[in-house]
Design a protein around this motif. Structure first.
Motif, PDB file in Angstrom:
ATOM      1  N   LEU A 249       0.832  -1.202   0.000  1.00 43.68           N
ATOM      2  CA  LEU A 249       0.000   0.000   0.000  1.00 43.68           C
ATOM      3  C   LEU A 249       0.866   1.251   0.000  1.00 43.68           C
ATOM      4  CD1 LEU A 249      -2.721   1.517   0.328  1.00 43.68           C
ATOM      5  CD2 LEU A 249      -2.461   1.205   2.808  1.00 43.68           C
ATOM      6  N   ARG A 250       1.858   1.298   0.878  1.00 44.87           N
ATOM      7  CA  ARG A 250       2.743   2.467   0.951  1.00 44.87           C
ATOM      8  C   ARG A 250       3.500   2.672  -0.353  1.00 44.87           C
ATOM      9  NH1 ARG A 250       4.167  -0.020   5.733  1.00 44.87           N
ATOM     10  NH2 ARG A 250       6.328  -0.302   5.060  1.00 44.87           N
ATOM     11  N   MET A 251       3.952   1.570  -0.955  1.00 48.89           N
ATOM     12  CA  MET A 251       4.681   1.661  -2.218  1.00 48.89           C
ATOM     13  C   MET A 251       3.806   2.236  -3.320  1.00 48.89           C
ATOM     14  SD  MET A 251       7.543   1.073  -3.858  1.00 48.89           S
ATOM     15  CE  MET A 251       8.463  -0.141  -2.874  1.00 48.89           C
ATOM     16  N   GLY A 252       2.578   1.736  -3.443  1.00 48.44           N
ATOM     17  CA  GLY A 252       1.682   2.218  -4.482  1.00 48.44           C
ATOM     18  C   GLY A 252       1.321   3.682  -4.309  1.00 48.44           C
ATOM     19  N   VAL A 253       1.054   4.069  -3.071  1.00 54.52           N
ATOM     20  CA  VAL A 253       0.709   5.463  -2.774  1.00 54.52           C
ATOM     21  C   VAL A 253       1.877   6.386  -3.117  1.00 54.52           C
ATOM     22  CG1 VAL A 253       0.365   7.067  -0.856  1.00 54.52           C
ATOM     23  CG2 VAL A 253      -1.066   5.044  -1.042  1.00 54.52           C
TER      24      VAL A 253
END
Length: 291
Positions: A253-257
């Protein structure tokens, strides 16, 4: 002071027959009337002066599309949004740490933002007690108000780090595990910032670091993040703790954001691009006037 500056601009434009371009980054026209007689009177005079300025204005430049739509609807002056450019070059790639230990907040805690920071401190304390963790919130601010400081210091997870600038700011900012943006939820604070987009948002989105945002969905800064899905966001206290936990544990999630944030930063907040856009607009206005 503001009235004096407006008078100078109007007088020069009239004497030299040159167009006025008005840049609006904070709204003082569509705010609610002041609570005191003096406040209402001052706001009334300011609104009159703004009306005079915009009647003479050839082009309005706004910091958010909400400002653009609102001012065009009211004054029918050509409006264009040029968002704030990042103070730093946009990162080439994301910077995601596998383990999150702290949230980092840097900047102004006024406009009651300290209340939202306190909410996060409360949620982190509960998470730490329930899970045996040690998540923290590092706040870098020059705030001196003892009541505000006292409200924040009562949470074990909150660490007040003081004001930093220059190279120290750069180092702290770009080494953050996760950057934090907050806005307050009370009506007066929402009214003050509803059309503003903080410079820190441009810097944060361009950093390559994941951004966590907590605030009402009705203000432009949160709308910008939500519509572009470029932050892990939460718009109610009830969902704050669960969203924080998801942010801490979900690396994908953090990577995509963060990847989407870099895309948004390049599109809206690249300093060279925004400067060029502004320069071209001014050139076109000059050529139109000369012809």
């Amino acid at each position: 002071t503001t009235k004096f500056v407006y008078n100078i601009a109007l007088r020069i434009a009239e004497d030299r027959n040159i167009p006025i371009v008005t840049y609006i980054c904070d709204d003082y026209y569509f705010v609610n009337d002041g609570r005191t007689f003096l406040g209402r009177r001052k706001l009334k005079f300011l609104k009159r002066k703004i009306e005079q300025l915009l009647f003479r204005t050839k082009q309005v430049i706004t910091i958010s599309k909400e400002l653009q739509l609102t001012y065009f609807e009211k004054f029918k002056v050509p409006c264009k949004t040029i968002m704030t450019g990042s103070n730093f070059p946009v990162a080439e790639k994301v910077s995601i740490k596998k383990e999150i230990k702290n949230l980092t907040y840097m900047g102004n805690i006024g406009c009651n933002r300290f209340n939202s920071l306190a909410d996060i401190g409360e949620a982190l304390d509960e998470i730490n007690i329930e899970n045996g963790t040690n998540y923290g919130l590092n706040i870098y601010t020059g705030e001196k108000d003892k009541l505000i400081i006292g409200k924040l210091e009562k949470y074990n997870s909150i660490k007040l780090k003081g004001f930093v600038s220059g190279s120290e700011f750069y180092s702290v900012f770009h080494s953050a595990d996760m950057l934090l943006h907050v806005e307050a939820f009370d009506e007066d604070s929402i009214d003050l910032v509803k059309y503003s987009v903080s410079t820190k948002i441009a810097d944060s989105l361009g950093s390559g670091i994941c951004v966590f945002a907590y605030g009402p969905s009705s203000v432009s800064s949160m709308k910008h993040l939500i519509e572009n899905d470029c932050a892990i966001y939460v718009t109610s206290k009830e969902k704050l703790k669960s969203t924080l936990l998801k942010a801490f544990y979900d690396n994908d999630l953090r990577m995509g954001v963060a990847q989407r944030a870099l895309h948004v930063a390049r599109k809206y907040h690249d300093q060279d691009k925004t400067s060029s856009e502004f320069h071209n607009l001014m050139e076109n206005i000059y050529e139109d006037t000369a012809n």
